[in-house]
Design an enzyme around this catalytic site. Structure first.
Site, short mmCIF file in Angstrom:
data_model
loop_
_atom_site.label_atom_id
_atom_site.label_comp_id
_atom_site.label_asym_id
_atom_site.label_seq_id
_atom_site.Cartn_x
_atom_site.Cartn_y
_atom_site.Cartn_z
N ASP A 5 -9.36 5.88 -1.15
CA ASP A 5 -8.41 6.65 -1.95
C ASP A 5 -9.16 7.26 -3.13
O ASP A 5 -10.39 7.27 -3.17
CB ASP A 5 -7.26 5.76 -2.41
CG ASP A 5 -7.72 4.64 -3.35
OD1 ASP A 5 -8.95 4.45 -3.53
OD2 ASP A 5 -6.85 3.96 -3.92
N TYR A 65 -6.08 6.16 4.89
CA TYR A 65 -6.26 5.16 3.83
C TYR A 65 -5.45 3.89 4.12
O TYR A 65 -5.99 2.78 4.08
CB TYR A 65 -5.85 5.75 2.47
CG TYR A 65 -5.68 4.68 1.42
CD1 TYR A 65 -6.78 4.13 0.79
CD2 TYR A 65 -4.41 4.19 1.09
CE1 TYR A 65 -6.64 3.11 -0.15
CE2 TYR A 65 -4.25 3.18 0.16
CZ TYR A 65 -5.37 2.65 -0.46
OH TYR A 65 -5.23 1.65 -1.38
N GLU A 117 0.83 -1.21 0.00
CA GLU A 117 0.00 0.00 0.00
C GLU A 117 0.86 1.27 0.00
O GLU A 117 0.52 2.25 -0.65
CB GLU A 117 -0.95 0.00 1.21
CG GLU A 117 -2.04 -1.05 1.13
CD GLU A 117 -2.96 -0.89 -0.08
OE1 GLU A 117 -3.03 0.22 -0.64
OE2 GLU A 117 -3.59 -1.88 -0.46
#
Length: 349
Positions: free
Chosen positions: A139, A121, A38
């Site tokens: 996102d 996020y 991520e």
């Protein structure tokens, strides 16, 4: 906002099972792997990340290995990905996990969110994918899906709007399938509900629910606040080659590209005679001016216009003269400067 998102899990989960891409970081739910992927995927295309992800894990397979690694190695593994504060924060967070949390990755949203470099996020993604928490990872892809479904014409980059959409999605997270639902939303935004052009509504499992599609308004949402123009900066870059190697120097430990290596440079676009004068002022004896090249590099908030001079010389000045082995092994050179050693002309970080 009045749109009812409750039908999404029942529609998206079967679609995701049939249409999910086979990505390396989806092969397990190990929090270190999810976290690393991520962070790498922020501001970076999926295809570009695959190789970096594999190389990083091969070199630093555990949180402990990352915590103990030489920062120069971390920078080298990240070389070319841009936004280098990401890897510095990764290592800081790994050190927190190892030193303060006995090597145990936090399992609750607040604990994950408290790690250096982890925002809403990323905490939502790790919480849902690794620990089955009902924590949305919202996102740009997910905001676009939600705004089109609800035909929400408010700027999605306003914090209040993002919080409202996040809360609405959190209410419908399916128990036991939170990670799959997070990834299904991501996948829909990345492969079907596309930005910057016509979405693939014919392939969307939610098209009959989508208010933007029903109104023919897919291209008008989401709405974003107009960005300020990037600041423009001009500089002259020196590719100084001596028998001992290439002239490099370290950037300051704060600010843009903090702590990385760079090619020597000065503000402004110098003419050839001025460039030779600058080299002499550094104590460099130039034996040949080979050529010059014009390059550009785009950061989020600034754009560099660069003129490079390729000079053969004798080593001198206050530089590190790095040979090819040193440059390959430990000197992480950002794309903005590395492009002068390649053939391309425009890059982004």
């Amino acid at each position: 906002m009045t749109f009812d998102f409750s039908a999404l899990p029942g529609r998206l989960l079967p679609w995701y099972e049939q249409n999910r891409r086979d990505l390396p970081w989806r092969r397990d739910r190990e929090p270190y792997h999810v976290w690393l992927s991520e962070i790498m995927l922020q501001q970076t295309r999926v295809e570009a990340v695959k190789g970096y992800y594999a190389r990083f894990l091969a070199a630093l397979p555990t949180v402990e290995a990352l915590a103990e690694a030489d920062p120069e190695l971390c920078h080298k593994l990240w070389e070319g990905l841009g936004y280098y504060s990401r890897v510095r924060n990764l290592q800081k967070a790994a050190q927190v996990i190892v030193q303060d949390l006995s090597g145990v990755f936090p399992r609750d949203y607040a604990g994950i969110r408290a790690l250096p470099g982890v925002g809403d996020y990323t905490a939502g993604a790790i919480g849902s994918i690794s620990f089955e928490l009902p924590t949305p990872a919202v996102d740009g892809n997910v905001l676009r899906v939600a705004a089109r479904l609800a035909l929400d014409d408010r700027p999605v980059d306003r914090p209040a709007v993002k919080r409202e959409l996040t809360a609405a999605l959190a209410e419908i997270y399916p128990r036991g399938r939170c990670g799959d639902f997070t990834q299904a939303l991501m996948e829909l935004g990345a492969t079907v509900c596309l930005p910057g052009g016509a979405p693939r509504c014919e392939a969307c499992p939610l098209s009959d629910l989508c208010e933007a599609h029903g109104a023919g308004a897919e291209l008008t949402v989401p709405v974003r606040t107009a960005k300020k123009p990037r600041r423009q900066e001009a500089m002259t870059v020196f590719v100084l080659e001596a028998p001992q190697g290439l002239a490099l120097r370290k950037r300051p430990n704060t600010g843009l590209l903090a702590g990385l290596w760079e090619l020597p440079h000065v503000p402004g676009l110098l003419e050839p005679a001025e460039a030779l004068d600058q080299a002499a002022a550094w104590g460099i004896r130039v034996t040949e001016l080979q050529r010059q090249a014009e390059k550009r590099h785009i950061f989020t908030h600034v754009e560099w216009e660069m003129r490079g001079y390729y000079l053969l010389c004798e080593a001198g000045g206050d530089f590190t003269w790095a040979d090819q082995a040193q440059r390959s092994g430990g000197c992480a050179l950002p794309t903005a400067f590395r492009q002068f050693l390649e053939e391309s002309t425009t890059h982004r970080d």
